[in-house]
Design a protein around this motif. Structure first.
Motif, PDB file in Angstrom:
ATOM      1  N   UNK A   1      30.883  37.685  50.696  1.00 43.36           N
ATOM      2  CA  UNK A   1      31.030  36.171  49.021  1.00 43.36           C
ATOM      3  C   UNK A   1      32.001  36.538  47.620  1.00 43.36           C
ATOM      4  N   UNK A   2      32.254  35.649  47.112  1.00 41.95           N
ATOM      5  CA  UNK A   2      32.442  36.050  45.574  1.00 41.95           C
ATOM      6  C   UNK A   2      31.939  35.605  44.523  1.00 41.95           C
ATOM      7  N   UNK A   3      31.807  36.418  43.789  1.00 44.29           N
ATOM      8  CA  UNK A   3      31.072  36.132  42.203  1.00 44.29           C
ATOM      9  C   UNK A   3      32.373  35.418  40.971  1.00 44.29           C
ATOM     10  N   UNK A   4      31.983  34.916  40.191  1.00 44.96           N
ATOM     11  CA  UNK A   4      32.709  34.514  39.698  1.00 44.96           C
ATOM     12  C   UNK A   4      32.118  33.836  38.381  1.00 44.96           C
ATOM     13  N   UNK A   5      33.093  34.555  37.146  1.00 42.53           N
ATOM     14  CA  UNK A   5      32.896  33.984  34.984  1.00 42.53           C
ATOM     15  C   UNK A   5      34.147  33.010  35.199  1.00 42.53           C
ATOM     16  N   UNK A   6      33.150  31.921  34.513  1.00 42.54           N
ATOM     17  CA  UNK A   6      34.708  30.751  34.716  1.00 42.54           C
ATOM     18  C   UNK A   6      34.168  30.278  32.592  1.00 42.54           C
ATOM     19  N   UNK A   7      35.789  30.547  32.268  1.00 41.25           N
ATOM     20  CA  UNK A   7      35.651  30.484  30.726  1.00 41.25           C
ATOM     21  C   UNK A   7      36.810  28.973  30.075  1.00 41.25           C
ATOM     22  N   UNK A   8      37.222  27.842  30.072  1.00 42.64           N
ATOM     23  CA  UNK A   8      37.680  27.706  29.319  1.00 42.64           C
ATOM     24  C   UNK A   8      38.559  26.333  30.823  1.00 42.64           C
ATOM     25  N   UNK A   9      38.020  26.463  32.144  1.00 40.18           N
ATOM     26  CA  UNK A   9      38.819  26.115  32.755  1.00 40.18           C
ATOM     27  C   UNK A   9      39.178  27.454  34.063  1.00 40.18           C
ATOM     28  N   UNK A  10      39.217  28.300  33.736  1.00 41.82           N
ATOM     29  CA  UNK A  10      39.666  29.190  34.297  1.00 41.82           C
ATOM     30  C   UNK A  10      38.687  30.555  34.655  1.00 41.82           C
ATOM     31  N   UNK A  11      39.671  31.578  35.872  1.00 39.61           N
ATOM     32  CA  UNK A  11      38.243  31.963  36.049  1.00 39.61           C
ATOM     33  C   UNK A  11      38.519  33.808  34.800  1.00 39.61           C
TER      34      UNK A  11
ATOM     35  N   UNK B   1      36.179  36.319  35.674  1.00 34.26           N
ATOM     36  CA  UNK B   1      36.036  37.384  36.757  1.00 34.26           C
ATOM     37  C   UNK B   1      35.588  36.897  38.409  1.00 34.26           C
ATOM     38  N   UNK B   2      36.321  37.794  39.155  1.00 27.74           N
ATOM     39  CA  UNK B   2      36.407  37.567  40.495  1.00 27.74           C
ATOM     40  C   UNK B   2      35.790  39.137  40.980  1.00 27.74           C
ATOM     41  N   UNK B   3      34.509  39.012  41.877  1.00 25.95           N
ATOM     42  CA  UNK B   3      33.977  39.637  42.622  1.00 25.95           C
ATOM     43  C   UNK B   3      33.435  39.633  44.014  1.00 25.95           C
ATOM     44  N   UNK B   4      34.260  40.484  45.249  1.00 26.13           N
ATOM     45  CA  UNK B   4      33.675  39.837  46.390  1.00 26.13           C
ATOM     46  C   UNK B   4      33.318  41.707  46.986  1.00 26.13           C
TER      47      UNK B   4
ATOM     48  N   UNK C   1      42.536  44.471  35.857  1.00 23.66           N
ATOM     49  CA  UNK C   1      42.509  43.376  35.558  1.00 23.66           C
ATOM     50  C   UNK C   1      44.220  42.991  35.116  1.00 23.66           C
ATOM     51  N   UNK C   2      44.480  41.751  34.318  1.00 20.17           N
ATOM     52  CA  UNK C   2      45.498  41.232  34.329  1.00 20.17           C
ATOM     53  C   UNK C   2      45.844  40.624  35.423  1.00 20.17           C
ATOM     54  N   UNK C   3      46.860  39.355  34.914  1.00 14.01           N
ATOM     55  CA  UNK C   3      47.004  38.510  36.312  1.00 14.01           C
ATOM     56  C   UNK C   3      48.271  39.516  37.239  1.00 14.01           C
ATOM     57  N   UNK C   4      48.921  40.010  36.434  1.00  9.35           N
ATOM     58  CA  UNK C   4      50.147  40.675  37.068  1.00  9.35           C
ATOM     59  C   UNK C   4      49.706  42.008  38.300  1.00  9.35           C
ATOM     60  N   UNK C   5      48.920  42.155  38.449  1.00 13.22           N
ATOM     61  CA  UNK C   5      47.984  43.281  38.790  1.00 13.22           C
ATOM     62  C   UNK C   5      46.988  43.125  40.312  1.00 13.22           C
ATOM     63  N   UNK C   6      46.753  41.707  40.390  1.00 14.06           N
ATOM     64  CA  UNK C   6      46.297  40.296  40.615  1.00 14.06           C
ATOM     65  C   UNK C   6      47.163  40.274  41.862  1.00 14.06           C
ATOM     66  N   UNK C   7      48.399  39.712  40.919  1.00 10.31           N
ATOM     67  CA  UNK C   7      49.747  39.075  42.141  1.00 10.31           C
ATOM     68  C   UNK C   7      49.765  40.382  43.064  1.00 10.31           C
ATOM     69  N   UNK C   8      49.643  41.713  42.669  1.00  8.61           N
ATOM     70  CA  UNK C   8      50.074  42.718  43.184  1.00  8.61           C
ATOM     71  C   UNK C   8      49.161  42.610  44.087  1.00  8.61           C
TER      72      UNK C   8
ATOM     73  N   UNK D   1      37.265  44.395  43.319  1.00 13.14           N
ATOM     74  CA  UNK D   1      37.757  44.509  44.417  1.00 13.14           C
ATOM     75  C   UNK D   1      36.222  45.190  44.998  1.00 13.14           C
ATOM     76  N   UNK D   2      35.768  44.167  46.562  1.00 10.63           N
ATOM     77  CA  UNK D   2      35.390  45.291  47.461  1.00 10.63           C
ATOM     78  C   UNK D   2      35.485  47.286  47.846  1.00 10.63           C
TER      79      UNK D   2
END
Length: 132
Positions: A103-113, A115-118, A39-46, A32-33
């Motif tokens: 701007x945002x930067x991403x790492x991708x693997x197997x069709x999923x993101x 890492x997200x850096x904004x 880390x994890x979808x739960x924290x991203x959703x929150x 996060x800026x």
């Protein structure tokens, strides 16, 4: 893989957190800026729940770049927003509007993101919501 990034941003603009989460790996690292890595979808959703309470944003002028091999991508865009509810440590919200390059930067693997850096200029945002 840039199609995954485009789906992610389409979901963002639709305020569809579930669709955003569908683009992410289970152990996504969300940088996060001006904040800590979550880390994890739960924290991203929150984080999204908090953001949707305090801000209404739409991204325009989107340009997505993809590195050869499809394991990294980036995007440049403009955030068009309304400050809905006062966020801790920030100026008081009074439905001020703002327009901010980001701007945002991403790492991708197997069709999923994975890492997200904004990044955006927080001082510019503070100036805009303080002036308006």
């Amino acid at each position: 893989m840039s199609e995954t990034v485009r789906r992610y941003f389409d979901a963002f603009n639709a305020a569809d957190v579930d669709a955003m989460l569908d683009c992410l790996s289970d152990d996504v690292a969300h940088h996060v800026n001006e904040g800590r890595v979550r880390r994890g979808k739960e924290k991203f959703a929150a984080f999204c729940e908090h953001m949707n309470r305090c801000y209404k944003e739409n991204l325009t002028d989107m340009v997505v770049f993809e590195a050869e091999g499809g394991t990294r991508a980036s995007a440049e865009y403009v955030v068009n927003g309304t400050y809905l509810a006062t966020d801790d440590g920030l100026p008081e919200a009074n439905r001020q509007t703002y327009r901010l390059p980001a701007g945002s930067f991403f790492d991708l693997e197997n069709g999923k993101i994975t890492r997200v850096t904004t990044y955006y200029n927080l001082a510019d945002w503070v100036r805009q919501v303080s002036d308006g």
